[in-house]
Design a protein around this motif. Structure first.
Motif, PDB file in Angstrom:
ATOM      1  N   PRO A   1       0.924  -1.117  -0.562  1.00  0.00           N
ATOM      2  CA  PRO A   1      -0.263  -0.113   0.351  1.00  0.00           C
ATOM      3  C   PRO A   1       0.114   1.162  -0.205  1.00  0.00           C
ATOM      4  CG  PRO A   1      -0.931  -1.993   1.531  1.00  0.00           C
ATOM      5  CD  PRO A   1       0.415  -1.944   1.214  1.00  0.00           C
ATOM      6  N   ALA A   2       1.701   0.982   0.511  1.00  0.00           N
ATOM      7  CA  ALA A   2       2.196   2.753   0.825  1.00  0.00           C
ATOM      8  C   ALA A   2       4.343   2.491  -0.361  1.00  0.00           C
ATOM      9  CB  ALA A   2       3.085   2.361   2.225  1.00  0.00           C
ATOM     10  N   ALA A   3       3.679   2.056  -1.165  1.00  0.00           N
ATOM     11  CA  ALA A   3       5.002   2.225  -2.430  1.00  0.00           C
ATOM     12  C   ALA A   3       4.076   3.409  -3.529  1.00  0.00           C
ATOM     13  CB  ALA A   3       4.876   1.354  -2.261  1.00  0.00           C
ATOM     14  N   GLU A   4       4.978   4.025  -4.076  1.00  0.00           N
ATOM     15  CA  GLU A   4       4.907   4.868  -4.802  1.00  0.00           C
ATOM     16  C   GLU A   4       3.783   4.519  -6.092  1.00  0.00           C
ATOM     17  OE1 GLU A   4       6.920   8.933  -6.732  1.00  0.00           O
ATOM     18  OE2 GLU A   4       8.235   7.573  -5.429  1.00  0.00           O
ATOM     19  N   VAL A   5       4.506   3.671  -6.467  1.00  0.00           N
ATOM     20  CA  VAL A   5       3.957   3.076  -8.139  1.00  0.00           C
ATOM     21  C   VAL A   5       2.332   2.240  -7.016  1.00  0.00           C
ATOM     22  CG1 VAL A   5       4.611   0.627  -7.406  1.00  0.00           C
ATOM     23  CG2 VAL A   5       3.735   1.624  -9.672  1.00  0.00           C
TER      24      VAL A   5
END
Length: 229
Positions: free
Chosen positions: A133-137
């Motif tokens: 969830p926290a990934a930029e992509v």
């Protein structure tokens, strides 16, 4: 991969990170990049990032034929096909990549973007639920999904609007068939001596045609105003 080989790829990776894809390609051309799976992948990636999608497909496909199934190469292949608008081929490549790396966030997001463009919004949402969830992509792809859902909601509201119900025959039979049908009917009325009725039908059809031109734009404006666009 041996230490000298790692050092040999370091400049190409540096240029890729800096967005100098042409320099990365030039660096890879200094040696036999086809002999190594990672250098083949880096070349395919640089071609895709440099908007050379067809060349990226060729490079990734050649690498897969030579080295066998390889998740990064399949990822590039799928995304290059996506850029070319070949969604079924993009889906196939990304599914093959996910079989090798089922929890890869970048692959999940790449496949989700294909689903968004294919109008499969629920499937895209399910894929994003599996991504980090926290990934930029993930966040960028989720933003794309939200915009696609908003656009889809707008389209559905427009299609269901009461002011467009009179246009159902045009949507069902198509404008050309409807036009031909009305013209034939007008001609038949004249043949049977019902000229006043044929004139009335002609005037009504002209008014209907005008309505079909202006109503969709009016409804689109009303729906967008209601949605706050």
């Amino acid at each position: 991969m041996t230490e000298p080989e790692q050092d040999r790829l370091a400049p190409a990776k540096m240029w890729l990170e800096q967005g100098r894809y042409d320099r990365a390609l030039a660096e890879l051309d200094r040696f036999r990049w086809r002999d190594e799976v990672e250098s083949t992948y880096l070349r395919a990636l640089a071609l895709w990032l440099n908007d050379q999608d067809a060349d990226a497909v060729k490079a990734a496909s050649a690498g897969i034929r030579r080295f066998g199934p390889h998740a990064p190469l399949l990822s590039v292949l799928g995304q290059a096909y996506h850029s070319l608008g070949k969604l079924p081929k993009a889906e196939r490549a990304l599914l093959d990549a996910l079989e090798l790396s089922p929890d890869d966030t970048h692959l999940l997001c790449a496949y989700a973007r294909v689903c968004i463009d294919a109008g499969q919004l629920e499937k895209a949402a399910a894929l994003l639920d599996r991504a980090t969830p926290a990934a930029e992509v993930t966040q960028r792809t989720r933003d794309l999904l939200l915009r696609a859902k908003a656009a889809d909601d707008e389209v559905q509201r427009i299609e269901r609007h009461p002011l467009l119900r009179p246009l159902a025959p045009l949507n069902r039979f198509g404008p050309i068939k409807t036009w031909i049908g009305v013209l034939v009917l007008i001609f038949c009325l004249r043949m049977f001596g019902l000229t006043p009725l044929s004139v009335l039908l002609g005037v009504a059809w002209f008014a209907y045609a005008l309505y079909s031109w202006f109503a969709p734009a009016l409804v689109r404006r009303l729906v967008r105003r209601k949605l706050g666009h």
